[in-house]
Scaffold this motif. Structure first.
Motif, PDB file in Angstrom:
ATOM      1  N   ALA A  48       0.825  -1.092   0.117  1.00 15.26           N
ATOM      2  CA  ALA A  48      -0.028   0.103  -0.192  1.00 15.26           C
ATOM      3  C   ALA A  48       0.864   1.234   0.049  1.00 15.26           C
ATOM      4  O   ALA A  48       0.683   2.127  -0.611  1.00 15.26           O
ATOM      5  CB  ALA A  48      -0.893   0.078   1.218  1.00 15.26           C
ATOM      6  N   GLY A  49       1.654   1.104   0.613  1.00 16.64           N
ATOM      7  CA  GLY A  49       2.806   2.458   0.686  1.00 16.64           C
ATOM      8  C   GLY A  49       3.408   2.650  -0.548  1.00 16.64           C
ATOM      9  O   GLY A  49       3.490   3.716  -1.137  1.00 16.64           O
ATOM     10  N   VAL A  50       3.869   1.645  -1.235  1.00 16.02           N
ATOM     11  CA  VAL A  50       4.772   1.762  -2.346  1.00 16.02           C
ATOM     12  C   VAL A  50       3.553   2.159  -3.577  1.00 16.02           C
ATOM     13  O   VAL A  50       3.702   3.219  -4.475  1.00 16.02           O
ATOM     14  CB  VAL A  50       5.196   0.281  -3.037  1.00 16.02           C
ATOM     15  N   ALA A  51       2.241   1.882  -3.503  1.00 14.23           N
ATOM     16  CA  ALA A  51       0.910   2.329  -4.350  1.00 14.23           C
ATOM     17  C   ALA A  51       0.953   3.674  -4.022  1.00 14.23           C
ATOM     18  O   ALA A  51       0.530   4.471  -4.972  1.00 14.23           O
ATOM     19  CB  ALA A  51      -0.163   1.601  -4.042  1.00 14.23           C
ATOM     20  N   LEU A  52       1.002   4.381  -2.950  1.00 15.27           N
ATOM     21  CA  LEU A  52       0.691   5.459  -2.392  1.00 15.27           C
ATOM     22  C   LEU A  52       1.833   6.601  -3.051  1.00 15.27           C
ATOM     23  O   LEU A  52       1.817   7.643  -3.155  1.00 15.27           O
ATOM     24  CB  LEU A  52       0.472   5.845  -0.990  1.00 15.27           C
ATOM     25  N   SER A  53       2.952   6.055  -3.192  1.00 10.42           N
ATOM     26  CA  SER A  53       4.118   6.874  -3.593  1.00 10.42           C
ATOM     27  C   SER A  53       4.420   6.607  -5.009  1.00 10.42           C
ATOM     28  O   SER A  53       5.321   7.643  -5.488  1.00 10.42           O
ATOM     29  CB  SER A  53       5.411   6.363  -2.626  1.00 10.42           C
ATOM     30  N   LEU A 314      -5.367  -8.164  -3.977  1.00 10.57           N
ATOM     31  CA  LEU A 314      -6.205  -6.959  -4.866  1.00 10.57           C
ATOM     32  C   LEU A 314      -5.371  -5.999  -4.707  1.00 10.57           C
ATOM     33  O   LEU A 314      -5.185  -5.277  -6.062  1.00 10.57           O
ATOM     34  CB  LEU A 314      -7.535  -6.915  -4.332  1.00 10.57           C
ATOM     35  N   THR A 315      -4.723  -5.402  -3.962  1.00  8.71           N
ATOM     36  CA  THR A 315      -3.977  -4.185  -3.847  1.00  8.71           C
ATOM     37  C   THR A 315      -2.626  -4.402  -4.796  1.00  8.71           C
ATOM     38  O   THR A 315      -2.293  -3.612  -5.591  1.00  8.71           O
ATOM     39  CB  THR A 315      -3.330  -3.748  -2.583  1.00  8.71           C
ATOM     40  N   ALA A 316      -1.900  -5.630  -4.609  1.00  6.21           N
ATOM     41  CA  ALA A 316      -0.806  -5.929  -5.610  1.00  6.21           C
ATOM     42  C   ALA A 316      -0.958  -5.886  -7.037  1.00  6.21           C
ATOM     43  O   ALA A 316      -0.267  -5.537  -7.800  1.00  6.21           O
ATOM     44  CB  ALA A 316      -0.142  -6.999  -5.195  1.00  6.21           C
ATOM     45  N   ALA A 317      -2.254  -6.426  -7.183  1.00  8.17           N
ATOM     46  CA  ALA A 317      -2.797  -6.639  -8.541  1.00  8.17           C
ATOM     47  C   ALA A 317      -3.089  -5.276  -9.220  1.00  8.17           C
ATOM     48  O   ALA A 317      -2.950  -5.012 -10.372  1.00  8.17           O
ATOM     49  CB  ALA A 317      -4.048  -7.529  -8.646  1.00  8.17           C
ATOM     50  N   ASP A 318      -3.928  -4.370  -8.403  1.00  9.05           N
ATOM     51  CA  ASP A 318      -3.983  -3.177  -8.827  1.00  9.05           C
ATOM     52  C   ASP A 318      -2.565  -2.429  -9.121  1.00  9.05           C
ATOM     53  O   ASP A 318      -2.561  -1.492 -10.166  1.00  9.05           O
ATOM     54  CB  ASP A 318      -5.082  -2.330  -7.906  1.00  9.05           C
ATOM     55  N   HIS A 319      -1.739  -2.377  -8.427  1.00 13.26           N
ATOM     56  CA  HIS A 319      -0.571  -1.827  -8.531  1.00 13.26           C
ATOM     57  C   HIS A 319       0.058  -2.388  -9.925  1.00 13.26           C
ATOM     58  O   HIS A 319       0.708  -1.524 -10.631  1.00 13.26           O
ATOM     59  CB  HIS A 319       0.325  -2.014  -7.571  1.00 13.26           C
ATOM     60  N   LEU A 320       0.018  -3.715 -10.072  1.00 17.06           N
ATOM     61  CA  LEU A 320       0.581  -4.171 -11.502  1.00 17.06           C
ATOM     62  C   LEU A 320      -0.188  -3.396 -12.671  1.00 17.06           C
ATOM     63  O   LEU A 320       0.551  -3.198 -13.514  1.00 17.06           O
ATOM     64  CB  LEU A 320       0.264  -5.603 -11.385  1.00 17.06           C
TER      65      LEU A 320
END
Length: 360
Positions: A48-53, A314-320
């Motif tokens: 989540a932190g990587v996705a936010l940044s 789901l968070t990792a898939a959305d980041h991909l």
């Protein structure tokens, strides 16, 4: 009664097996589950932190975390809080809701293929949400429309399968038929939509977290959190149901009423998760199997691990979808389906194999 009904005799993983388990084995299973929960929680926070940044405007991870709580540069706060945080938190909440719904359905039906995708609940949620778009009503009502569609699918499922006393094989087949029928209705509405609405509806029905807002997150996400808490509170009743209806009745649990309440909770979780992320496929089906493979039979700890694993997936898939894959505008449902389809095929092959006999 058919042997594949919802109320079979106690299975190998129910109370008789538990009674014969050694305290040391139970303690090791508990430690393993706690370690897996800690690992999943750490990975979820990092993802989540990587996705936010990460994005067109790159922000350092510590700055992104501070911006999430309203501190730091005004530009960082705007980007993180208004654009990225609702999407990331929606993925967390929807993934947890789908995984818990799938785990609950598989446990209730004693069938590894039971999930909101298979029995038509997510198809009903899609029907309700797309129907809302067709009427031009406010998108703030999407959670209610998706919930109504999910309840409609559950009502159709119960009506068609009732004569067989909810036999699992019939339930899955009827669920597939309900899912197909509702999907056809959704496609018909999309074809008849104006071009601008058709694109929006088509993106939603494939599973997407695009454009999530704080009001949507607070509405559907708050209801999902309450439903997950209710599932945890009823876990002891589910464990009693595992003993069989006769034993459950002797222990003071009404099996039919309890099963109906748990089924409604699963429908609410899957429908509201679909309201946030669309009908994302295979999260509810695959995550409970993965957790059982890693942590063993269902317990409150494995239920917590299921919620965290669904949120992480789901968070990792959305980041991909957003930052790794080269295809622009790819819906997150395409990634989860790509990951889940081989899993489903392997599961069906495994279920179809005859049991191995010992050579001794």
């Amino acid at each position: 009664m058919s042997p594949d009904t919802l109320t079979p005799a106690p299975s190998a993983r129910t109370a008789p097996a538990a009674a014969g388990s050694k305290p040391g084995a139970l303690a090791r299973a508990r430690r393993r589950a706690l370690l897996l929960i800690a690992a999943a929680a750490v990975l979820l926070v990092l993802t989540a932190g990587v996705a936010l940044s990460t994005g067109q405007v790159s922000i350092a991870l510590p700055d992104a975390l501070r911006a999430l709580f309203g501190s730091g540069a005004a530009g960082d706060v705007l980007v993180v809080r208004e654009f990225r945080a609702p999407r990331v938190l929606s993925a967390v909440v929807a993934g947890a809701g789908l995984a818990v719904a799938g785990s609950l359905l598989q446990r209730l039906f004693r069938n590894p293929l039971a999930s909101p995708d298979v029995i038509g609940v997510t198809g009903g949620a899609s029907f309700g949400a797309v129907l809302l778009l067709a009427t031009g009503a406010s998108q703030a009502l999407t959670p209610l429309a998706a919930l109504g569609g999910g309840l409609l699918a559950a009502a159709l499922l119960g009506a068609f399968a009732w004569r067989s006393r909810m036999a699992v094989t019939r339930l899955v087949l009827v669920g597939l038929a309900v899912q197909a029928g509702l999907a056809a209705a959704v496609n018909l509405m999309i074809v008849r939509f104006p071009a601008e609405l058709a694109g929006q509806a088509l993106q939603w029905t494939t599973g997407s977290l695009y454009g999530r807002t704080w009001p949507e997150l607070w509405g559907a996400g708050g209801a999902i959190a309450a439903a997950v808490a209710a599932v945890f509170l009823m876990d002891r009743r589910v464990a009693v149901l595992d003993l069989g209806d006769d034993s459950a009745g002797g222990l003071g649990v009404d099996p039919h009423r309890t099963r109906l309440g748990l089924l409604l909770l699963a429908v609410v979780l899957a429908s509201l998760a679909a309201a946030l992320a669309g009908p994302v496929g295979f999260v509810a089906l695959a995550v409970p199997h993965l957790v059982r493979l890693l942590a063993g039979p269902p317990t409150p700890l494995t239920l917590a691990l299921t919620a965290l694993t669904g949120a992480l997936l789901l968070t990792a898939a959305d980041h991909l979808v957003l930052h790794v894959l080269p295809v622009h505008g790819l819906p997150v449902g395409a990634v989860t389906a790509t990951l889940g389809a081989p899993w489903l095929l392997a599961l069906m092959i495994r279920q179809g194999r005859p049991p191995q006999r010992s050579s001794r």
